[in-house]
Design a protein around this motif. Structure first.
Motif, PDB file in Angstrom:
ATOM      1  N   LYS A   1     -33.491  13.154   0.730  1.00 41.13           N
ATOM      2  CA  LYS A   1     -32.601  12.792   1.834  1.00 41.13           C
ATOM      3  C   LYS A   1     -31.935  14.019   2.450  1.00 41.13           C
ATOM      4  O   LYS A   1     -31.668  14.059   3.659  1.00 41.13           O
ATOM      5  CB  LYS A   1     -31.554  11.802   1.332  1.00 41.13           C
ATOM      6  CG  LYS A   1     -30.645  11.254   2.414  1.00 41.13           C
ATOM      7  CD  LYS A   1     -29.669  10.240   1.835  1.00 41.13           C
ATOM      8  CE  LYS A   1     -28.757   9.687   2.914  1.00 41.13           C
ATOM      9  NZ  LYS A   1     -27.802   8.689   2.356  1.00 41.13           N
TER      10      LYS A   1
ATOM     11  N   ARG B   1     -34.799   8.419   0.093  1.00 40.21           N
ATOM     12  CA  ARG B   1     -33.501   7.755   0.191  1.00 40.21           C
ATOM     13  C   ARG B   1     -32.449   8.395  -0.708  1.00 40.21           C
ATOM     14  O   ARG B   1     -31.298   7.963  -0.715  1.00 40.21           O
ATOM     15  CB  ARG B   1     -33.634   6.275  -0.171  1.00 40.21           C
ATOM     16  CG  ARG B   1     -34.494   5.473   0.781  1.00 40.21           C
ATOM     17  CD  ARG B   1     -34.230   3.988   0.629  1.00 40.21           C
ATOM     18  NE  ARG B   1     -34.594   3.520  -0.697  1.00 40.21           N
ATOM     19  CZ  ARG B   1     -35.767   2.944  -0.992  1.00 40.21           C
ATOM     20  NH1 ARG B   1     -36.675   2.782  -0.027  1.00 40.21           N
ATOM     21  NH2 ARG B   1     -36.028   2.532  -2.201  1.00 40.21           N
TER      22      ARG B   1
ATOM     23  N   ASP C   1     -30.568  12.045  -2.453  1.00 45.30           N
ATOM     24  CA  ASP C   1     -30.365  13.490  -2.427  1.00 45.30           C
ATOM     25  C   ASP C   1     -31.056  14.131  -3.626  1.00 45.30           C
ATOM     26  O   ASP C   1     -31.437  13.443  -4.587  1.00 45.30           O
ATOM     27  CB  ASP C   1     -28.866  13.819  -2.453  1.00 45.30           C
ATOM     28  CG  ASP C   1     -28.173  13.405  -1.156  1.00 45.30           C
ATOM     29  OD1 ASP C   1     -28.850  13.408  -0.120  1.00 45.30           O
ATOM     30  OD2 ASP C   1     -26.970  13.084  -1.207  1.00 45.30           O
TER      31      ASP C   1
END
Length: 285
Positions: free
Chosen positions: A63, A111, A113
């Motif tokens: 992400k 979706r 980090d």
């Protein structure tokens, strides 16, 4: 020789798929079987039931726009009861599994980090396993276990992460060092304050002892020498202290030169100045 006698041997953990004139006939379990080849029955192929492992390396983006290589290890095996589906429905099992793994990983990782990818790798593995189990069960395969064995970001990203970690640890060390120095300074100040307090107590007690000694000396001298007054005794004590002070100054090897008026009249002047100072202090109190 086995073909001439119409006998076929199937090894352990293996099944054989037979056909009659090109049409699926049955699945042969491990052992020795009679196959009348002259009636059009033949072994179309063999299928292992052993546990197999496939390592899939997938490159994707997180992400926070960091490219990572995710390595998933898939453990699977064919089901004996669905051996005909496993044999006929898929031409390349490994490529099919790899395609499903790519699809799930590239849908899950973007979706998250980068830090969350490391923390939630078990959830990613569970999502891959559920998708594979749902898809591969239709083809006669069982997904035994799915593991995310490696998450490898770019080398520059890893170096930056290590530098961030090192900076955080250095900052923590600096804070701890500053706190230790602060405690040392506080303790040093407390020690100096306590030392000065005790020194003040010592000076006060010393002066009290001097006053008590002088009082006893004056009283004793007045009793033993009739006709003397307290003033005469104090003058004598002050003169004695004066000469003792001069003696100590002269005896010190590294003492600085001190110029003071000296003579018979100077002694009287010193006694008068000390007495006047004491009287002024007493009157002000």
């Amino acid at each position: 020789m086995g073909n001439l006698l119409c006998c076929v041997q199937v090894d352990q953990s293996t099944v054989a798929v037979t056909e009659r004139f090109g049409k699926y006939e049955e699945v042969l379990q491990p052992g020795c079987h009679f196959l009348p080849w002259f009636l059009g029955v033949r072994v179309a192929g063999r299928l292992t039931l052993r546990l197999q492992q496939l390592d899939v390396k997938c490159e994707t983006k997180t992400k926070d726009n960091v490219f990572v290589n995710v390595v998933a290890s898939i453990q699977y095996r064919a089901l004996s009861k669905s051996a005909n589906d496993a044999f006929y429905k898929l031409s390349n099992t490994r490529n099919q599994i790899q395609a499903y793994v790519f699809d799930v990983i590239r849908a899950s990782v973007p979706r998250l980090d980068l830090d969350d990818v490391f923390e939630q790798k078990n959830e990613i593995a569970r999502a891959v396993e559920e998708e594979l189990e749902k898809a591969m069960s239709n083809y006669g395969f069982e997904i035994v276990q799915t593991l995310i064995v490696d998450i490898e970001p770019d080398e520059h990203v890893k170096r930056a992460m290590n530098e961030i970690n090192a900076a955080q640890r250095l900052r923590m060390a600096a804070n701890e060092k500053a706190e230790a120095e602060k405690i040392l300074q506080i303790k040093r100040a407390e020690g100096e304050a306590e030392s000065k307090y005790l020194a003040g107590l010592g000076v006060a007690r010393q002066r009290q002892a001097i006053v008590d000694g002088l009082r006893e000396s004056v009283i004793g001298f007045s009793v033993n020498v009739p006709g003397t007054t307290a003033k005469d005794v104090m003058d004598m004590v002050l003169i004695t202290q004066y000469f003792d002070t001069m003696k100590e100054i002269g005896a010190a090897s590294k003492s600085s030169a001190v110029f003071i008026p000296h003579g018979p009249g100077a002694v009287q002047d010193v006694a008068t100045q000390i007495r006047n100072g004491l009287l002024q202090a007493s009157s002000s109190n």
